[in-house]
Design an enzyme around this catalytic site. Structure first.
Site, mmCIF file in Angstrom:
data_model
loop_
_atom_site.group_PDB
_atom_site.id
_atom_site.type_symbol
_atom_site.label_atom_id
_atom_site.label_comp_id
_atom_site.label_asym_id
_atom_site.label_seq_id
_atom_site.Cartn_x
_atom_site.Cartn_y
_atom_site.Cartn_z
ATOM 1 N N SER A 11 0.852 -1.194 0.000
ATOM 2 C CA SER A 11 0.000 0.000 0.000
ATOM 3 C C SER A 11 0.885 1.239 0.000
ATOM 4 C CB SER A 11 -0.909 0.012 1.241
ATOM 5 O OG SER A 11 -0.123 0.066 2.426
ATOM 6 N N ILE A 13 3.192 4.428 -0.100
ATOM 7 C CA ILE A 13 4.409 4.799 -0.809
ATOM 8 C C ILE A 13 5.035 3.593 -1.492
ATOM 9 C CG2 ILE A 13 6.763 5.648 -0.509
ATOM 10 C CD1 ILE A 13 5.695 7.424 1.776
ATOM 11 N N VAL A 60 9.642 -7.863 7.905
ATOM 12 C CA VAL A 60 11.024 -7.383 7.824
ATOM 13 C C VAL A 60 11.795 -7.567 9.120
ATOM 14 C CG1 VAL A 60 10.490 -5.737 5.988
ATOM 15 C CG2 VAL A 60 10.362 -4.994 8.398
ATOM 16 N N TYR A 152 9.478 7.439 16.507
ATOM 17 C CA TYR A 152 9.615 7.457 15.049
ATOM 18 C C TYR A 152 10.852 8.262 14.644
ATOM 19 C CZ TYR A 152 8.089 7.994 10.153
ATOM 20 O OH TYR A 152 8.006 7.977 8.779
ATOM 21 N N ALA A 154 13.513 8.805 16.426
ATOM 22 C CA ALA A 154 14.694 8.013 16.778
ATOM 23 C C ALA A 154 14.972 6.941 15.729
ATOM 24 C CB ALA A 154 14.499 7.385 18.150
ATOM 25 N N SER A 155 13.921 6.273 15.279
ATOM 26 C CA SER A 155 14.110 5.203 14.293
ATOM 27 C C SER A 155 14.615 5.741 12.969
ATOM 28 C CB SER A 155 12.801 4.422 14.093
ATOM 29 O OG SER A 155 11.828 5.182 13.387
ATOM 30 N N LYS A 156 14.113 6.890 12.551
ATOM 31 C CA LYS A 156 14.500 7.429 11.245
ATOM 32 C C LYS A 156 15.865 8.101 11.274
ATOM 33 C CE LYS A 156 10.847 5.994 9.046
ATOM 34 N NZ LYS A 156 10.949 4.955 8.006
ATOM 35 N N THR A 187 -1.168 9.642 2.490
ATOM 36 C CA THR A 187 -1.403 8.196 2.481
ATOM 37 C C THR A 187 -2.389 7.851 3.589
ATOM 38 O OG1 THR A 187 0.385 7.744 4.060
ATOM 39 C CG2 THR A 187 0.971 7.744 1.709
#
Length: 256
Positions: A11, A13, A60, A152, A154-156, A187
């Site tokens: 779905s 992107i 993943v 988020y 931190a993860s990116k 989205t």
């Protein structure tokens, strides 16, 4: 004919990436934790260049599963590129983020990119294939001034650092590694974020959307296709001497 594996392509992107790359002649392996969604994406893809697209279920966070997909594709049709796009988000004040939510965000958004990058690189090296890896980061990976998304962010930030580390080590194998950093993308995930931010800030989704548009110099929310074009560039011959970069595709909402 070149082959690309795209994670999280059921779905949003990821699906836009799959559609655009197929239109540009790539053979696409659409993967998603939701197998039905991955299959649905595969059925949407152009076969005008004679491609035989594939779809696979892939969580993943499962390194063995990622390695299985990478090896299967490398050994059957050749693995030329891998796009680690799968991601999750939710919104909460920093002090209220529960540990289980933090674990999920880091597991999917960062650990998943790490494990899939390992799998793709190992398969490319084993088959002596010069390749391209692209990771989906975010403009939230370049600035911490983002409300209610500390996990988020931190993860990116981690994805951007990981991209540079991968690029440095894999250059000797003729594998380039770059990231794409979207901004406010229209989205289904964004629709959820609009509602969450509105609730947390005492606003409305419409007002939040207006604020996001106002923060974007090009004057609109970006589309998944805007991001897909950036990925298509990073996978193209035009980007052959670019590695370790994190390409901002955000309409100017954040400039670095």
């Amino acid at each position: 004919m070149s082959t690309v594996v795209i994670t999280g392509s059921g779905s949003g992107i990821g699906r836009a990436m799959a559609v655009m790359l197929a239109e540009r002649g790539w053979t696409v392996v659409a993967t998603d934790v939701n197998e039905a969604a991955a299959t649905e994406t595969r059925l949407l893809l152009s076969t005008a260049a004679g491609q035989a697209h594939l779809s696979r279920q892939l969580n993943v966070t499962d390194g063995d599963a990622a390695q299985g997909v990478a090896d299967e594709i490398a050994d059957t049709i050749g693995l030329d590129a891998w796009v680690s796009n799968a991601g999750v988000s939710f919104m909460e004040r920093f002090v209220d983020i529960p540990r289980e939510k933090l674990d999920l965000t880091l597991d999917v958004n960062l650990k998943g990119v790490f494990l899939c990058g390992q799998a793709a690189a190992r398969a490319m090296i084993r088959t002596s294939s010069a390749g391209r890896i692209v990771n989906t980061a975010s403009m939230a990976g370049k600035q911490g001034r983002v409300p209610f998304l500390a996990d988020y962010v931190a993860s990116k930030f981690g994805v951007i650092g990981l991209t540079q580390a991968m690029a440095f080590e894999l250059a000797e194998n003729d594998i380039t590694v770059n990231a794409v950093c979207p901004g406010f993308v229209a989205t289904a995930m964004q629709e959820r974020e609009l509602a969450w931010e509105a609730a947390l800030s005492g606003s409305t989704p419409e007002a939040v959307r207006d604020a996001w548009v106002a923060a974007t110099p090009l004057g609109r929310l970006q589309t998944p296709d805007d991001v897909a074009r950036g990925v298509a560039f990073l996978l193209s011959d035009d980007a052959a001497f670019i590695t370790g970069e994190s390409l901002s595709v955000n309409g100017g909402a954040y400039m670095d």
